[in-house]
Every structure is written in structure tokens, then in C-alpha cells.
Scaffold this motif. Structure first.
Motif, PDB file in Angstrom:
ATOM      1  N   PRO A 126       0.646  -1.317  -0.393  1.00 18.40           N
ATOM      2  CA  PRO A 126       0.352   0.085   0.388  1.00 18.40           C
ATOM      3  C   PRO A 126       1.043   1.330   0.186  1.00 18.40           C
ATOM      4  O   PRO A 126       1.712   1.048   0.796  1.00 18.40           O
ATOM      5  N   PRO A 127       0.558   1.897  -0.477  1.00 17.80           N
ATOM      6  CA  PRO A 127      -0.117   2.267  -1.609  1.00 17.80           C
ATOM      7  C   PRO A 127       0.020   2.286  -2.954  1.00 17.80           C
ATOM      8  O   PRO A 127       1.668   2.893  -2.755  1.00 17.80           O
ATOM      9  N   PRO A 128       0.030   2.450  -3.239  1.00 20.35           N
ATOM     10  CA  PRO A 128       0.227   2.940  -5.533  1.00 20.35           C
ATOM     11  C   PRO A 128       0.377   4.469  -6.713  1.00 20.35           C
ATOM     12  O   PRO A 128       0.644   4.267  -7.094  1.00 20.35           O
ATOM     13  N   SER A 129      -0.475   4.800  -5.343  1.00 18.80           N
ATOM     14  CA  SER A 129      -0.838   5.824  -7.100  1.00 18.80           C
ATOM     15  C   SER A 129      -0.186   6.561  -6.941  1.00 18.80           C
ATOM     16  O   SER A 129      -0.008   6.645  -8.134  1.00 18.80           O
ATOM     17  N   THR A 130       0.977   6.975  -6.160  1.00 12.98           N
ATOM     18  CA  THR A 130       2.126   7.753  -6.721  1.00 12.98           C
ATOM     19  C   THR A 130       3.325   7.712  -5.727  1.00 12.98           C
ATOM     20  O   THR A 130       3.448   6.684  -5.254  1.00 12.98           O
ATOM     21  N   ASP A 141      -9.301   3.240   2.495  1.00 12.78           N
ATOM     22  CA  ASP A 141      -8.452   4.209   3.182  1.00 12.78           C
ATOM     23  C   ASP A 141      -7.695   3.683   4.202  1.00 12.78           C
ATOM     24  O   ASP A 141      -9.244   2.852   5.301  1.00 12.78           O
ATOM     25  N   LEU A 142      -6.896   3.330   4.401  1.00 16.03           N
ATOM     26  CA  LEU A 142      -6.008   2.234   5.485  1.00 16.03           C
ATOM     27  C   LEU A 142      -6.276   3.219   6.765  1.00 16.03           C
ATOM     28  O   LEU A 142      -5.379   2.747   7.387  1.00 16.03           O
ATOM     29  N   GLY A 143      -6.891   4.832   6.507  1.00 15.82           N
ATOM     30  CA  GLY A 143      -6.718   4.942   8.111  1.00 15.82           C
ATOM     31  C   GLY A 143      -8.537   5.331   8.699  1.00 15.82           C
ATOM     32  O   GLY A 143      -8.880   5.018   9.205  1.00 15.82           O
ATOM     33  N   ASP A 174      -5.409  13.093  15.177  1.00 21.34           N
ATOM     34  CA  ASP A 174      -5.694  11.727  15.072  1.00 21.34           C
ATOM     35  C   ASP A 174      -5.564  10.997  13.690  1.00 21.34           C
ATOM     36  O   ASP A 174      -5.635   9.352  13.749  1.00 21.34           O
ATOM     37  N   ARG A 175      -5.596  12.048  12.822  1.00 22.37           N
ATOM     38  CA  ARG A 175      -5.655  11.063  11.470  1.00 22.37           C
ATOM     39  C   ARG A 175      -4.309  10.470  10.813  1.00 22.37           C
ATOM     40  O   ARG A 175      -4.235   9.746  10.557  1.00 22.37           O
ATOM     41  N   THR A 176      -3.353  11.547  11.079  1.00 24.65           N
ATOM     42  CA  THR A 176      -1.811  11.189  11.149  1.00 24.65           C
ATOM     43  C   THR A 176      -1.888   9.478  11.752  1.00 24.65           C
ATOM     44  O   THR A 176      -1.283   8.866  11.025  1.00 24.65           O
ATOM     45  N   SER A 217       3.083  15.921  14.047  1.00 25.83           N
ATOM     46  CA  SER A 217       2.478  14.566  14.178  1.00 25.83           C
ATOM     47  C   SER A 217       2.836  13.550  13.033  1.00 25.83           C
ATOM     48  O   SER A 217       3.804  12.496  13.703  1.00 25.83           O
ATOM     49  N   TYR A 218       3.428  13.632  11.920  1.00 30.53           N
ATOM     50  CA  TYR A 218       4.207  13.129  10.808  1.00 30.53           C
ATOM     51  C   TYR A 218       5.410  12.542  11.668  1.00 30.53           C
ATOM     52  O   TYR A 218       5.395  11.532  12.103  1.00 30.53           O
ATOM     53  N   SER A 219       5.931  13.558  11.845  1.00 29.42           N
ATOM     54  CA  SER A 219       7.747  12.987  12.830  1.00 29.42           C
ATOM     55  C   SER A 219       7.445  11.721  13.806  1.00 29.42           C
ATOM     56  O   SER A 219       7.595  11.349  13.906  1.00 29.42           O
ATOM     57  N   PRO A 244      14.072   7.745   4.942  1.00 28.06           N
ATOM     58  CA  PRO A 244      14.513   8.053   3.037  1.00 28.06           C
ATOM     59  C   PRO A 244      14.708   9.863   3.895  1.00 28.06           C
ATOM     60  O   PRO A 244      13.961  10.257   4.317  1.00 28.06           O
ATOM     61  N   THR A 245      15.358  10.308   2.894  1.00 27.37           N
ATOM     62  CA  THR A 245      15.457  11.628   3.326  1.00 27.37           C
ATOM     63  C   THR A 245      14.131  12.688   1.849  1.00 27.37           C
ATOM     64  O   THR A 245      13.826  12.044   1.499  1.00 27.37           O
ATOM     65  N   VAL A 246      14.460  13.997   1.723  1.00 29.44           N
ATOM     66  CA  VAL A 246      13.601  14.198   1.034  1.00 29.44           C
ATOM     67  C   VAL A 246      13.303  13.527  -0.374  1.00 29.44           C
ATOM     68  O   VAL A 246      14.427  13.132  -1.140  1.00 29.44           O
ATOM     69  N   VAL A 247      12.461  12.903  -0.800  1.00 25.59           N
ATOM     70  CA  VAL A 247      12.129  12.467  -2.437  1.00 25.59           C
ATOM     71  C   VAL A 247      11.014  13.879  -3.224  1.00 25.59           C
ATOM     72  O   VAL A 247      10.097  13.491  -2.209  1.00 25.59           O
ATOM     73  N   HIS A 279       4.835  13.590  -4.991  1.00 28.26           N
ATOM     74  CA  HIS A 279       3.802  14.851  -4.168  1.00 28.26           C
ATOM     75  C   HIS A 279       4.695  15.206  -2.608  1.00 28.26           C
ATOM     76  O   HIS A 279       4.222  16.737  -2.041  1.00 28.26           O
ATOM     77  N   MET A 280       4.090  14.420  -1.714  1.00 29.59           N
ATOM     78  CA  MET A 280       4.586  14.800  -0.779  1.00 29.59           C
ATOM     79  C   MET A 280       5.981  15.591  -0.290  1.00 29.59           C
ATOM     80  O   MET A 280       6.344  16.492   0.438  1.00 29.59           O
ATOM     81  N   GLY A 281       7.045  15.097  -1.014  1.00 30.42           N
ATOM     82  CA  GLY A 281       8.418  15.835  -0.596  1.00 30.42           C
ATOM     83  C   GLY A 281       8.658  17.128  -1.104  1.00 30.42           C
ATOM     84  O   GLY A 281       8.683  17.928  -0.861  1.00 30.42           O
TER      85      GLY A 281
END
Ligand code: NDP
Length: 238
Positions: free
Chosen positions: A7-11, A54-56, A95-97, A142-144, A173-176, A179-181
Motif C-alpha cells: 500500500p499504496p501505489p498511487s504516486t 482508506d487505510l485510516g 488522529d488522522r496522521t 504529527s508526521y514525525s 529516506p530524506t526528501v524525495v 507529491h509529498m516531498g
């Protein structure tokens, strides 16, 4: 051939991992939230088994993946990054994160590992973490936090699943520039600082991360368990 769940393959990293696994001959179950991404991926790599969820959402994930069948390799890659200064972190964002980045890792790994144990087969699980599990960057509370917890979760999983010949590791990883990076590098000053602090003076390519994931999935890393591969150009060495 091995059957893999990714999961997931979108991007980005997930999508290219699915493609690499498929190219290496694996049967791949590709999990994503966005149906169009699964459709386009199925066209690019015929034969993958797409699952849209939605894995959340714990119940939806149970319905979608509860009867997924035998899986030998798992990549926990789905994540959201919601930027907020620490003093403004909201319950909703936190909570979402947690639910997407961390809770789903426990849920999906439980399903997959139980299947491996019941079949008596070895397996490999790779959790996609980050350098921010170990180094603080502004506005990523939240992310970290989920990535820091993921590193420890990986060790606990390695400890408890190791006796069943299931290995569990992270890539960090460091920044890639996915879309997220790009959300990080949109902050020009931050991007400049991160790159200059990196001994190799560059960000990671998607392929760099995929290669490390493939290594950890493969028998070439047969004695590596509860560990992590930094894909960071030396960022955390300094
Ligand atoms: P992308 O934003 O390109 O991909 C993230 C993927 O996660 C998307 O396909 C997204 O699908 C999916 N996703 C998000 N939420 C859910 C959900 N609730 N259910 C199912 N799928 C979901 O990011 P990357 O490819 O860059 O990130 C992949 C992994 O790498 C993440 O774990 C990330 O934390 C990690 N990482 C990334 C770095 C970077 O700089 N890019 C650096 C370090 C680690 P959808 O589009 O449908 O929402």
C-alpha cells in the motif's frame, strides 16, 4: 513467485515499488485510496490485484483486506503529512496522521503476519519511515511522531515475529521529490538548508528508496531484522 502487498501505489514510492515488484515476477496486491490511480497502474502493469481503501479507516480496511489470502512480502508505505506548528496541532490532524501512518501498519501487518504464521512460511515486512523519525524539522509534529513510533514499532515487530522467520525493517529516506516531498521543498529556505546539510548535497530519487525496499524484501538481507536503511545521503551522519 512471491505474492506481495504494497500500500499504496498511487504516486511516488509506493507506485514505483509496485512496478518494480511486478517487473521482478511477483504477484502484487496494490492498495490505494484513489481508484483512478489504481486503474492507471493496472494499465501500466497488467496483472496486479488492485484494492481501493482508506487505510485510516479500520473497519473499511478490515473489510477490504481481511480475506486477502496468502502474502509473503509487505510494504507499509501509505502516509499523510499535515503541517502544523506544534502550538497549533489539532486533534483531527493528529488522529488522522496516527491512523493512516501508524495504526494501519499495525492492522495490515497483523493480518499478513497471522497468515504467514498459519502457513508456516517466512516473510519480510518493510515499513517506510523517514529521517524525521530521528531529526526534528519544523511543523512536522504529527508526521514525525508517527515515524519515530514506526521505528520502535519495527523493532517490536522484529522481536515478536522473528521467531516465526518474519523479518521487519524500515527504510528512512530524506526528501524525495514526490507529491509529498514537494510539500517540503515548496519552502525554499528549508529545502536549501536540508540539501546543504546533506553530505551528498542532493535529495533522494524514488529509485534510491525502491532499491533499498527491494533489498530488505529479498533474501539478500536474510540476517537483517529490526533494523533500518538510511537513504539520506549522509544527513543523519552529521
Ligand atoms: P506520496 O504523497 O507521493 O504518496 C503517498 C501515498 O499514500 C499516496 O499514494 C496516497 O494515496 C497514499 N495514502 C495516503 N493516505 C492514504 C490512506 N488513508 N489510505 C490509502 N492510501 C493513502 O508520498 P511518497 O511516495 O513520497 O511517500 C511514500 C512514503 O515515503 C510515505 O510513508 C512517506 O512518509 C515516506 N517518505 C517520503 C519522503 C518524501 O520526501 N517524499 C521522505 C521520507 C519518507 P492518495 O493519493 O490516494 O491519497
Amino acid at each position: 513467485f512471491k505474492r506481495s502487498l504494497c500500500p499504496p501505489p498511487s504516486t511516488g514510492i509506493g507506485r514505483d515499488t509496485v512496478k518494480a515488484l511486478r517487473d521482478s515476477g511477483a504477484q502484487v496486491v496494490a492498495v490505494s485510496r484513489t481508484k483512478e490511480d489504481l486503474v492507471s497502474l493496472s494499465k501500466e502493469r497488467p496483472g496486479i490485484e488492485p484494492v481501493c481503501v482508506d487505510l485510516g479507516d479500520w473497519e473499511a480496511t478490515e473489510r477490504a483486506l481481511g480475506n486477502i489470502g496468502p502474502i509473503d512480502l509487505l510494504v507499509n508505505n501509505a502516509a499523510v503529512l499535515l503541517e502544523q506548528p506544534f502550538l497549533e496541532v489539532s486533534k483531527e490532524a493528529f488522529d488522522r496522521t496516527i491512523n493512516v501512518n501508524l495504526r494501519s501498519v499495525i492492522q495490515v501487518s497483523q493480518m499478513v503476519a497471522k497468515g504467514m504464521i498459519a502457513r508456516g512460511v517466512p516473510g519480510s515486512i518493510v515499513n517506510v519511515s523517514s529521517i524525521v523519525s530521528r531529526a526534528a524539522i519544523f511543523c512536522l509534529t504529527s508526521y514525525s511522531s508517527t515515524k519515530g513510533a514506526m521505528d520502535m514499532l519495527t523493532k517490536i515487530m522484529a522481536l515478536e515475529l522473528g521467531p516465526h522467520k518474519i523479518r521487519v525493517n524500515t527504510v528512512n529516506p530524506t526528501v524525495v521529490l514526490t507529491h509529498m516531498g514537494r510539500r517540503v521543498t515548496n519552502h525554499t529556505e528549508l529545502a536549501k538548508y536540508l540539501k546543504e546539510r546533506t553530505p551528498l548535497n542532493k535529495f533522494a530519487e524514488v529509485e534510491d528508496v525502491v532499491n533499498s525496499i527491494l533489498f530488505l524484501l529479498s533474501d539478500k538481507s536474510a540476517m537483517t531484522n529490526g533494523s533500518g536503511i538510511l537513504v539520506d545521503g549522509g544527513y543523519l551522519a552529521c
